[in-house]
Write a protein that holds these residues in place. Structure first.
Motif, PDB file in Angstrom:
ATOM      1  N   ALA A  39       0.824  -1.210   0.000  1.00 27.19           N
ATOM      2  CA  ALA A  39       0.000   0.000   0.000  1.00 27.19           C
ATOM      3  C   ALA A  39       0.857   1.259   0.000  1.00 27.19           C
ATOM      4  O   ALA A  39       0.468   2.286  -0.585  1.00 27.19           O
ATOM      5  N   ASP A  40       2.036   1.188   0.629  1.00 29.46           N
ATOM      6  CA  ASP A  40       2.924   2.356   0.663  1.00 29.46           C
ATOM      7  C   ASP A  40       3.510   2.642  -0.716  1.00 29.46           C
ATOM      8  O   ASP A  40       3.783   3.800  -1.061  1.00 29.46           O
ATOM      9  N   SER A  43       0.534   4.153  -2.948  1.00 25.31           N
ATOM     10  CA  SER A  43       0.087   5.503  -2.573  1.00 25.31           C
ATOM     11  C   SER A  43       1.028   6.588  -3.076  1.00 25.31           C
ATOM     12  O   SER A  43       0.702   7.774  -2.976  1.00 25.31           O
ATOM     13  N   GLN A  44       2.174   6.214  -3.617  1.00 26.90           N
ATOM     14  CA  GLN A  44       3.159   7.196  -4.070  1.00 26.90           C
ATOM     15  C   GLN A  44       2.905   7.620  -5.509  1.00 26.90           C
ATOM     16  O   GLN A  44       2.221   6.934  -6.269  1.00 26.90           O
TER      17      GLN A  44
END
Length: 219
Positions: A39-40, A43-44
């Motif tokens: 998810a990290d 999200s970028q």
């Protein structure tokens, strides 16, 4: 296209992104769908020329071969890493030109130099003739070694000493160890015997396939 795999390092990979002008440079950022930090990554914001893909397997070898299955008709296939900082502007384009259809082009990692095609760019016709981007059973270590041994015998290695990159890796004492490095080492257990097995049993088949494909192209 250039393939960049990353696992558990959504923060660290930003150094790679910020080190280079990616304008118009197709990159497939390939992520493991089971990564706890997926998810990290998602999200970028990424360069417009980058495409994010997820795969159900771990290990560079199986991942590379899955991407080849998805994208079988690229003009070339290059390997990048989330711990390798590109030093020279437009160096990827230069490697693509050098790789052309049948060559193995590679830059200077400032450690192995000409001896090993680390992060090579492989001509698309060469890859299609061989049939894979990584020999079966090679999960991480020695994929570049396999292409180097193949290139020595075919005579298609193209080394670019002036194109350098900085490999931040605990092997060289330039980066701290982490879970991703430890997993890669564990997955590369017995890589030497696996590489030797490929060289004895499968590399001759790959060489003959390349020769036949080049003969058909020239006819």
């Amino acid at each position: 296209m250039w393939l960049l795999t990353s696992l558990g390092r959504p923060d660290r990979i930003r150094r790679v992104v910020d080190s280079y002008d990616w304008s118009g440079q197709p990159v497939s950022l390939v992520l493991y769908e089971g990564d706890s930090r997926l998810a990290d990554y998602l999200s970028q914001s990424w360069p417009p020329s980058w495409k994010l893909e997820t795969v159900p397997m771990r290990g560079n070898g199986p991942t590379y071969n899955e991407i080849l299955r998805r994208h079988p008709n690229e003009c070339c296939y290059g390997f990048l890493a989330d711990d390798a900082i590109l030093d020279v502007p437009d160096m990827l384009s230069e490697l693509e030109i050098s790789a052309s259809d049948w060559n193995i082009a590679y830059a200077n990692d400032k450690h192995w130099g000409e001896k090993l095609p680390t992060m090579p760019c492989l001509g698309g016709e060469l890859v299609r003739a061989v049939g894979y981007l990584a020999p079966a059973h090679l999960s991480h270590w020695a994929i570049d070694t396999a292409w180097g041994e193949l290139g020595k015998r075919i005579g298609n290695l193209r080394y670019a000493e002036h194109l350098t990159y900085t490999h931040d890796n605990p092997v060289w004492g330039t980066a701290p160890d982490d879970a991703t490095y430890r997993a890669a080492r564990a997955a590369s257990f017995e890589w030497q015997s696996l590489l030797r097995s490929w060289m004895v049993n499968d590399m001759p088949i790959a060489i003959e396939s390349v020769k036949q494909a080049q003969h058909r192209e020239a006819a």
